[in-house]
Write an enzyme that holds these catalytic residues in place. Structure first.
Site, PDB file in Angstrom:
ATOM      1  N   ASN A 248      16.890  -3.837   0.844  1.00 15.33           N
ATOM      2  CA  ASN A 248      17.702  -2.911   1.646  1.00 15.33           C
ATOM      3  C   ASN A 248      18.900  -3.701   2.184  1.00 15.33           C
ATOM      4  O   ASN A 248      19.066  -4.881   1.857  1.00 15.33           O
ATOM      5  CB  ASN A 248      16.876  -2.218   2.742  1.00 15.33           C
TER       6      ASN A 248
ATOM      7  N   ALA B 224       0.837  -1.206   0.000  1.00 20.22           N
ATOM      8  CA  ALA B 224       0.000   0.000   0.000  1.00 20.22           C
ATOM      9  C   ALA B 224       0.869   1.253   0.000  1.00 20.22           C
ATOM     10  O   ALA B 224       0.581   2.228  -0.713  1.00 20.22           O
ATOM     11  CB  ALA B 224      -0.922  -0.004   1.216  1.00 20.22           C
TER      12      ALA B 224
ATOM     13  N   ASP C 202       9.792   2.154   0.965  1.00 17.20           N
ATOM     14  CA  ASP C 202       8.593   2.121   0.100  1.00 17.20           C
ATOM     15  C   ASP C 202       8.496   3.407  -0.719  1.00 17.20           C
ATOM     16  O   ASP C 202       8.118   3.381  -1.904  1.00 17.20           O
ATOM     17  CB  ASP C 202       7.337   1.944   0.958  1.00 17.20           C
TER      18      ASP C 202
ATOM     19  N   GLY D 204      22.608   6.410   0.635  1.00 19.24           N
ATOM     20  CA  GLY D 204      22.211   6.495  -0.769  1.00 19.24           C
ATOM     21  C   GLY D 204      21.658   5.184  -1.290  1.00 19.24           C
ATOM     22  O   GLY D 204      21.039   4.412  -0.552  1.00 19.24           O
TER      23      GLY D 204
END
Ligand code: RIB
Length: 302
Positions: free
Chosen positions: A183, A41, A251, A224
């Site tokens: 990540n 979402a 997200d 970054g």
């Protein structure tokens, strides 16, 4: 330009803490707030706020939370024909703890998200075919994620896979994605290699590329983001801000990267803009509430 997100939604229950309680300890926390979240979402909302048409494929609870999630999607102008309530199920929720340094710890209770199945992808097929990209994460049944990757390949719709939260993955599917976007923590868990610096991230991403993944983009938070392919390696510098809450920054990166990549057709430019969009989101509290519109983004100078 329309993008499909096949994934989760949650209600975020966010507690600001000074520190985590120890086992058996009761501890007072300074603040609490509720908001819309869930990785799928969130990515969809970032896209919608930037002005992209979004086809959302998700399952909501048969409760007050589920109804408000649907309402939120509608208010943002998304295509919600495949946002379906699951009779008797509770909506997904995410208790989140944000510390004074803006770091977060998240628990997820998937609830209705567990009911999103491969058949739901097939039912949306006609509309998915009109999308330029499909975005997936791992807060839903893995079988559904694999089915969507397979479907995307067979129908010529590129897929972005954000392997969050990290899970053991079948690389036969990962290799078929257009972009794989973990990540640092996810990259470490998936490759089994240490990822504590951009250099280590580069080594770990290279191992995925050797394994056949075409484009690996690693989000490095305050350091970054890194793009690694068989022929190219680029570290895109961070945008320096003072964060108050980093929840949902990944997200924000994925939603905005997708939007700008599709609009401008250039990976590095899209990563640079996504670094900025994600950084800006960390300067505001909450998850979706911290994502700005395209107008706000393009006029923010920082
Ligand atoms: O990525 C942040 C999200 O993770 C939160 O919104 C929470 O709902 C969990 O899904």
């Amino acid at each position: 330009m329309k993008v499909a997100v096949i994934g989760s939604n949650m209600i975020d229950l966010v507690t600001t803490i000074d520190r985590m309680p120890r086992l058996g300890e009761t501890l007072e926390a300074p603040a609490f707030g509720m908001g819309f979240g869930g990785k799928g979402a969130n990515q969809a909302v970032a896209l919608a706020k930037l002005g992209c048409e979004v086809l959302m494929v998700t399952k909501v609870g048969d409760d007050l939370f589920g109804r408000s999630v649907l309402e939120n999607f509608k208010n943002l102008g998304m295509d919600t024909r495949y946002v379906e309530p699951v009779p008797g199920a509770s909506n997904g929720v995410a208790p989140i703890f944000v510390d004074r340094d803006a770091n977060n710890s998240i628990l997820i209770v998937k609830g209705a998200n567990n009911a999103l199945k491969p058949a739901d992808v097939d039912r949306a097929a006609e509309d998915l075919r009109k999308c330029r990209m499909i975005i997936l994460q791992l807060e839903i049944d893995l079988a559904t994620v694999y089915h969507a990757i397979d479907w995307g390949e067979r129908n010529g719709i590129p897929v972005i896979l954000n392997p969050a939260p990290a899970a053991a993955l079948d690389f036969a599917y990962v290799r078929r994605t257009a972009f794989f976007v973990p990540n640092e923590t996810e990259l470490e868990l998936i490759t089994g290699m240490p990822v504590t610096s951009p250099e280590e991230a580069r080594q770990a991403a290279r191992s995925l590329v050797r394994d056949g993944v075409g484009n690996v983009i690693v989000t490095l938070g305050g350091k970054g983001s890194l793009w690694v392919t068989a022929g190219r390696e680029e570290l895109v510098p961070p945008c320096i801000v003072r964060p108050v809450d980093t929840t949902g920054a990944g997200d924000a990166f994925i939603g905005s990267f997708t939007y700008y990549y599709l609009r401008l057709g250039d990976v590095l430019t899209a990563m640079t803009l996504a670094n900025r969009y994600a950084a800006l989101s960390t300067t505001r509290p909450g998850t979706q509430t911290s994502f700005v519109t395209r107008e706000e983004f393009e006029r923010t100078d920082f």
